[in-house]
Every structure is written in C-alpha cells, then in structure tokens.
Motif scaffolding. Structure first.
Motif, mmCIF file in Angstrom:
data_model
loop_
_atom_site.group_PDB
_atom_site.id
_atom_site.type_symbol
_atom_site.label_atom_id
_atom_site.label_comp_id
_atom_site.label_asym_id
_atom_site.label_seq_id
_atom_site.Cartn_x
_atom_site.Cartn_y
_atom_site.Cartn_z
ATOM 1 N N SER A 18 0.864 -1.174 0.000
ATOM 2 C CA SER A 18 0.000 0.000 0.000
ATOM 3 C C SER A 18 0.905 1.229 0.000
ATOM 4 O O SER A 18 2.017 1.191 0.512
ATOM 5 N N ASP A 58 -3.919 6.015 -7.090
ATOM 6 C CA ASP A 58 -5.094 5.557 -6.332
ATOM 7 C C ASP A 58 -4.808 4.346 -5.447
ATOM 8 O O ASP A 58 -5.716 3.835 -4.784
ATOM 9 N N GLY A 60 -4.278 1.398 -6.315
ATOM 10 C CA GLY A 60 -4.856 0.182 -6.866
ATOM 11 C C GLY A 60 -3.829 -0.720 -7.529
ATOM 12 O O GLY A 60 -2.891 -0.249 -8.170
ATOM 13 N N GLU A 61 -4.031 -2.026 -7.359
ATOM 14 C CA GLU A 61 -3.169 -3.001 -8.022
ATOM 15 C C GLU A 61 -3.557 -3.057 -9.494
ATOM 16 O O GLU A 61 -4.722 -3.241 -9.825
#
Length: 132
Positions: A18, A58, A60-61
């Motif tokens: 993260s 963002d 996001g993965e």
C-alpha cells in the motif's frame, strides 16, 4: 512517499503493498526488503520474478503474478521498462525489493490505458526467483 508491505519478508506469500503518495521521487527508488543470497541479476540475463504492481495515484493493483495463479513470470531483463531493468539489476535470487518507478522510467506520457494512466508513478514489489 511511504510504501508498506504486508508479508514483507515472507517470499512464500503475496506481498500486500500500500502507498501513501506524499513526495514522489524523480528517479527510480529502490528499497530491499529481503537480500537474496543467490545469483545476481544483470541486464543481459533472463529472470524469473514474482511481482505486484500498484498505481501510486489511487493505490490500486494493476497487475500481479500472484493474482494470476502465483507462477513466476520470465522475461529478458534488457527488454522491459527501465524501472524494472535498473531496479532488478544487481538484485540476488531469493531477494524481495520495492521499486518506486517515476513515469520516465515506466510507461511515460502514454501510459497503458485504461490500466496505467499517462504520467503514472508506479510501485512494484518484486521477488527475484531465478536468474537464467
């Protein structure tokens, strides 16, 4: 910029990266989580890696070998984005590394729509499985 990684030192489990995007680096940023003891990767080598890719914008993965069945991915190191080439070079088998890749060492102003926006900073957690 802060990057935290669940399972940071457990290479048998997928990392859970993260990001907190505060200050973005202008050049590739490399942080070793685990220093491997095997063969050292060089730009002319073909490597097998496990990885997770995160968009800084963002969190996001956008891609992960772990999410696609967990099998390592193999590629010639000299034929990938500069952030991967420079970030994996010098790494040793059995290592895990965080790569923070600025746009000019990643996918640049074109990105890879719709998955990676133009001008994106990216974070990769990379496990070097094997050097061929």
């Amino acid at each position: 910029m802060a990057v935290t990684v669940e399972n940071a030192e457990d290479l048998t489990r997928a990392p859970g990266a993260s990001v907190t995007p505060d200050t973005l680096p202008s050049d590739l940023d490399i942080t070793d989580l685990v220093i491997g003891g095997g063969a050292e990767a060089k730009t002319r080598d073909t490597v097998q890696v496990q990885y997770q890719g995160i968009r800084v914008s963002d969190g996001g993965e956008f891609d992960s070998s772990w999410s696609r069945g967990g099998a390592p991915v193999e590629f010639p190191l000299g034929q990938v984005i500069d952030g991967f080439k420079l970030g994996i070079s010098g790494m040793r088998e059995g290592g895990r590394r965080i790569l923070v890749v600025p746009p000019h060492q990643g996918y640049g102003d074109q990105g890879v729509p719709p998955v990676i926006p133009a001008g994106a900073h990216l974070v990769f957690v990379v496990d070097l499985v094997k050097v061929n």
